[in-house]
Structures are given as C-alpha cells and as structure tokens.
Design a protein around this motif. Sequence first.
Motif, mmCIF file in Angstrom:
data_model
loop_
_atom_site.group_PDB
_atom_site.id
_atom_site.type_symbol
_atom_site.label_atom_id
_atom_site.label_comp_id
_atom_site.label_asym_id
_atom_site.label_seq_id
_atom_site.Cartn_x
_atom_site.Cartn_y
_atom_site.Cartn_z
ATOM 1 N N VAL A 1 0.852 -1.184 0.000
ATOM 2 C CA VAL A 1 0.000 0.000 0.000
ATOM 3 C C VAL A 1 0.891 1.238 0.000
ATOM 4 C CG1 VAL A 1 -1.679 1.315 1.334
ATOM 5 C CG2 VAL A 1 -1.874 -1.158 1.202
ATOM 6 N N ARG B 1 -5.779 4.872 -0.871
ATOM 7 C CA ARG B 1 -5.853 3.416 -0.785
ATOM 8 C C ARG B 1 -6.112 2.995 0.658
ATOM 9 N NH1 ARG B 1 -7.608 -1.058 -2.347
ATOM 10 N NH2 ARG B 1 -6.253 -2.829 -2.036
ATOM 11 N N LEU C 1 -9.266 0.844 2.089
ATOM 12 C CA LEU C 1 -9.157 -0.359 2.913
ATOM 13 C C LEU C 1 -9.916 -0.200 4.224
ATOM 14 C CD1 LEU C 1 -5.400 -1.214 2.379
ATOM 15 C CD2 LEU C 1 -7.354 -2.561 1.601
ATOM 16 N N CYS D 1 -0.501 7.017 -0.956
ATOM 17 C CA CYS D 1 -1.224 5.833 -0.496
ATOM 18 C C CYS D 1 -2.439 6.163 0.371
ATOM 19 C CB CYS D 1 -0.278 4.917 0.272
ATOM 20 S SG CYS D 1 0.434 5.673 1.750
ATOM 21 N N THR E 1 2.181 -3.145 3.838
ATOM 22 C CA THR E 1 1.301 -3.966 3.014
ATOM 23 C C THR E 1 -0.172 -3.780 3.396
ATOM 24 O OG1 THR E 1 1.389 -5.859 4.521
ATOM 25 C CG2 THR E 1 3.095 -5.734 2.792
ATOM 26 N N GLU E 2 -1.041 -4.263 2.522
ATOM 27 C CA GLU E 2 -2.487 -4.241 2.812
ATOM 28 C C GLU E 2 -2.759 -4.990 4.113
ATOM 29 O OE1 GLU E 2 -5.085 -5.710 -0.215
ATOM 30 O OE2 GLU E 2 -4.382 -4.252 -1.696
ATOM 31 N N LYS F 1 -4.666 -3.673 7.442
ATOM 32 C CA LYS F 1 -5.844 -4.374 7.965
ATOM 33 C C LYS F 1 -5.628 -4.778 9.422
ATOM 34 C CE LYS F 1 -7.360 -6.066 3.488
ATOM 35 N NZ LYS F 1 -7.520 -7.245 2.622
#
Length: 79
Positions: free
Chosen positions: A3, A44, A48, A41, A10-11, A15
């Motif tokens: 991300v 994004r 998320l 980012c 990272t995603e 999360k």
Amino acid sequence: MYVCSCFGITEQQVKQHAEDGACTPRQIASACKAGTDCGSCVRRIQSLLGRGACPRRELADQGRPALTALDETTLDEAA
C-alpha cells in the motif's frame, strides 16, 4: 500487495492495524507511518478502512454512539 511504497507497508499490515483499532488514515499513520511521506497511499488506506472491520464502525452500525472528533484527537495524541 504494498500500500505504502515509502515505508513498505502492506495491505495486510493496514488491515491488522485496523483490527487493532486504527480506524482513520491518521491513526494508521501513527501506527506505521504509512501515508506520512509522499501521501500517494492515503486514498488506498481510506479505501481499505472503508471495507475493513473497524470495531468503532461496527459499534456505530449497531446503534451505539461512535467516538466524537474530540475522542479521536485524544487517541491520536496518546499514540
């Protein structure tokens, strides 16, 4: 998938921070610095967070009062 290229976030990491209670891009930034360099980012991350499980959003959806802006500011300052 990454991300945030600036900090290698990272995603999955975003999360995980959301599951741990970070429900805004600012709170994610406090947790891992994602979004604090070039900023590309942030959208994004917002996406998320909009799709992810945020405990505070779940409470709001159940009719319980959500945190106020003052509460979020206090949380951000504590982090």
